[in-house]
Design a protein around this motif. Structure first.
Motif, PDB file in Angstrom:
ATOM      1  N   MET A  63      21.047   7.614  -4.274  1.00 42.27           N
ATOM      2  CA  MET A  63      21.709   8.623  -3.818  1.00 42.27           C
ATOM      3  C   MET A  63      20.695   9.356  -2.987  1.00 42.27           C
ATOM      4  O   MET A  63      21.122   9.943  -1.972  1.00 42.27           O
ATOM      5  CB  MET A  63      22.092   9.519  -4.987  1.00 42.27           C
ATOM      6  N   ALA A  64      19.499   9.371  -3.430  1.00 48.17           N
ATOM      7  CA  ALA A  64      18.383  10.420  -2.557  1.00 48.17           C
ATOM      8  C   ALA A  64      18.511   9.684  -1.094  1.00 48.17           C
ATOM      9  O   ALA A  64      18.385  10.459  -0.246  1.00 48.17           O
ATOM     10  CB  ALA A  64      17.174  10.285  -3.307  1.00 48.17           C
ATOM     11  N   ALA A  65      18.248   8.443  -0.877  1.00 47.60           N
ATOM     12  CA  ALA A  65      18.338   7.889   0.407  1.00 47.60           C
ATOM     13  C   ALA A  65      19.573   8.105   1.172  1.00 47.60           C
ATOM     14  O   ALA A  65      19.606   8.437   2.327  1.00 47.60           O
ATOM     15  CB  ALA A  65      18.441   6.158   0.228  1.00 47.60           C
TER      16      ALA A  65
ATOM     17  N   TYR B 160      12.124   6.186   0.221  1.00 47.69           N
ATOM     18  CA  TYR B 160      13.388   6.189  -0.818  1.00 47.69           C
ATOM     19  C   TYR B 160      13.446   4.734  -1.084  1.00 47.69           C
ATOM     20  O   TYR B 160      13.885   4.183  -2.180  1.00 47.69           O
ATOM     21  CB  TYR B 160      14.293   6.943  -0.857  1.00 47.69           C
ATOM     22  N   LEU B 161      13.798   3.847  -0.011  1.00 49.94           N
ATOM     23  CA  LEU B 161      14.198   2.368  -0.120  1.00 49.94           C
ATOM     24  C   LEU B 161      13.234   1.666  -0.768  1.00 49.94           C
ATOM     25  O   LEU B 161      13.425   0.816  -1.455  1.00 49.94           O
ATOM     26  CB  LEU B 161      14.546   1.943   1.251  1.00 49.94           C
ATOM     27  N   LEU B 162      11.864   2.184  -0.201  1.00 50.41           N
ATOM     28  CA  LEU B 162      10.719   1.397  -1.115  1.00 50.41           C
ATOM     29  C   LEU B 162      10.632   1.576  -2.369  1.00 50.41           C
ATOM     30  O   LEU B 162      10.443   0.792  -3.241  1.00 50.41           O
ATOM     31  CB  LEU B 162       9.394   1.993  -0.294  1.00 50.41           C
TER      32      LEU B 162
ATOM     33  N   LEU C 213      13.202   2.179  -4.350  1.00 49.60           N
ATOM     34  CA  LEU C 213      14.382   1.737  -4.841  1.00 49.60           C
ATOM     35  C   LEU C 213      14.050   0.125  -5.109  1.00 49.60           C
ATOM     36  O   LEU C 213      14.282  -0.406  -6.139  1.00 49.60           O
ATOM     37  CB  LEU C 213      15.584   1.890  -3.986  1.00 49.60           C
ATOM     38  N   CYS C 214      13.340  -0.582  -4.006  1.00 48.55           N
ATOM     39  CA  CYS C 214      13.032  -1.844  -4.260  1.00 48.55           C
ATOM     40  C   CYS C 214      12.116  -2.206  -5.444  1.00 48.55           C
ATOM     41  O   CYS C 214      12.212  -2.982  -6.366  1.00 48.55           O
ATOM     42  CB  CYS C 214      12.620  -2.189  -2.723  1.00 48.55           C
ATOM     43  N   SER C 215      11.155  -1.257  -5.434  1.00 46.21           N
ATOM     44  CA  SER C 215      10.065  -1.166  -6.650  1.00 46.21           C
ATOM     45  C   SER C 215      10.756  -1.218  -7.936  1.00 46.21           C
ATOM     46  O   SER C 215      10.596  -1.863  -8.677  1.00 46.21           O
ATOM     47  CB  SER C 215       9.220  -0.058  -6.417  1.00 46.21           C
ATOM     48  N   GLU C 216      11.805  -0.357  -8.079  1.00 49.05           N
ATOM     49  CA  GLU C 216      12.536  -0.110  -9.461  1.00 49.05           C
ATOM     50  C   GLU C 216      13.564  -1.140  -9.594  1.00 49.05           C
ATOM     51  O   GLU C 216      13.528  -1.674 -10.734  1.00 49.05           O
ATOM     52  CB  GLU C 216      13.313   1.181  -9.110  1.00 49.05           C
ATOM     53  N   LEU C 217      13.800  -1.833  -8.634  1.00 48.24           N
ATOM     54  CA  LEU C 217      15.045  -2.962  -8.853  1.00 48.24           C
ATOM     55  C   LEU C 217      14.077  -4.428  -9.080  1.00 48.24           C
ATOM     56  O   LEU C 217      14.428  -5.406  -9.239  1.00 48.24           O
ATOM     57  CB  LEU C 217      15.933  -3.066  -7.806  1.00 48.24           C
TER      58      LEU C 217
ATOM     59  N   GLU D 296       0.771  -0.922  -0.020  1.00 48.84           N
ATOM     60  CA  GLU D 296       0.110  -0.064   0.049  1.00 48.84           C
ATOM     61  C   GLU D 296       0.950   1.122  -0.015  1.00 48.84           C
ATOM     62  O   GLU D 296       0.549   2.319  -0.795  1.00 48.84           O
ATOM     63  CB  GLU D 296      -1.076  -0.078   1.218  1.00 48.84           C
ATOM     64  N   LEU D 297       2.124   1.238   0.950  1.00 50.95           N
ATOM     65  CA  LEU D 297       2.621   2.407   0.782  1.00 50.95           C
ATOM     66  C   LEU D 297       3.473   2.800  -0.473  1.00 50.95           C
ATOM     67  O   LEU D 297       3.664   3.904  -1.012  1.00 50.95           O
ATOM     68  CB  LEU D 297       3.806   2.163   1.914  1.00 50.95           C
ATOM     69  N   THR D 298       3.943   1.467  -0.981  1.00 49.05           N
ATOM     70  CA  THR D 298       4.683   1.672  -2.363  1.00 49.05           C
ATOM     71  C   THR D 298       3.634   2.136  -3.395  1.00 49.05           C
ATOM     72  O   THR D 298       3.968   2.927  -4.393  1.00 49.05           O
ATOM     73  CB  THR D 298       4.971   0.359  -2.866  1.00 49.05           C
ATOM     74  N   GLU D 299       2.041   1.762  -3.376  1.00 53.73           N
ATOM     75  CA  GLU D 299       1.433   2.195  -4.398  1.00 53.73           C
ATOM     76  C   GLU D 299       0.999   3.754  -3.966  1.00 53.73           C
ATOM     77  O   GLU D 299       0.868   4.484  -5.250  1.00 53.73           O
ATOM     78  CB  GLU D 299       0.041   1.378  -4.234  1.00 53.73           C
ATOM     79  N   ARG D 300       1.069   4.217  -2.767  1.00 55.88           N
ATOM     80  CA  ARG D 300       0.777   5.605  -2.807  1.00 55.88           C
ATOM     81  C   ARG D 300       2.075   6.313  -3.115  1.00 55.88           C
ATOM     82  O   ARG D 300       1.690   7.524  -3.669  1.00 55.88           O
ATOM     83  CB  ARG D 300       0.727   5.750  -1.137  1.00 55.88           C
TER      84      ARG D 300
END
Length: 101
Positions: free
Chosen positions: A30-32, A72-74, A76-80, A5-9
């Motif tokens: 880098m942002a993280a 930001y880590l969420l 990043l995980c989504s992108e990877l 849910e957090l990732t979708e938001r």
């Protein structure tokens, strides 16, 4: 905490602001890191005891920075294509195996 849910938001915010082009794994890492530096700055020059007893304003600021880092880590995980829950549980299990007594 429902990470999906957090990732979708987060994706909704990203998409509403046309930020997807900026959310490469490199940029998100880098942002993280920048946000982590902002968290570290709160504790710079404090004693061990002071770092454990932050005044309310500093504690709230620390919470904001922790939130920024996690978000930001969420992303990043989504992108990877990583499942944060799965990678965190795997790392915890590894730490328990290596360091449990």
């Amino acid at each position: 905490m429902n990470l999906q849910e957090l990732t979708e938001r987060l994706h909704q915010i990203r998409d509403n602001n046309d930020w997807r082009g900026f959310h490469s794994p490199k940029n998100l890492a880098m942002a993280a890191s920048v946000e982590m530096s902002e968290l570290v700055e709160i504790f710079q020059w404090l004693t061990e005891d002071q770092s454990r007893q932050l005044p309310p304003e500093q504690l709230a600021h620390a919470g904001q920075e922790v939130g920024d880092i996690v978000l930001y880590l969420l992303l990043l995980c989504s992108e990877l294509g990583l499942d944060m829950d799965q990678v965190v549980r795997a790392k915890l299990a590894d730490s328990e195996r290596r360091f449990a007594r």
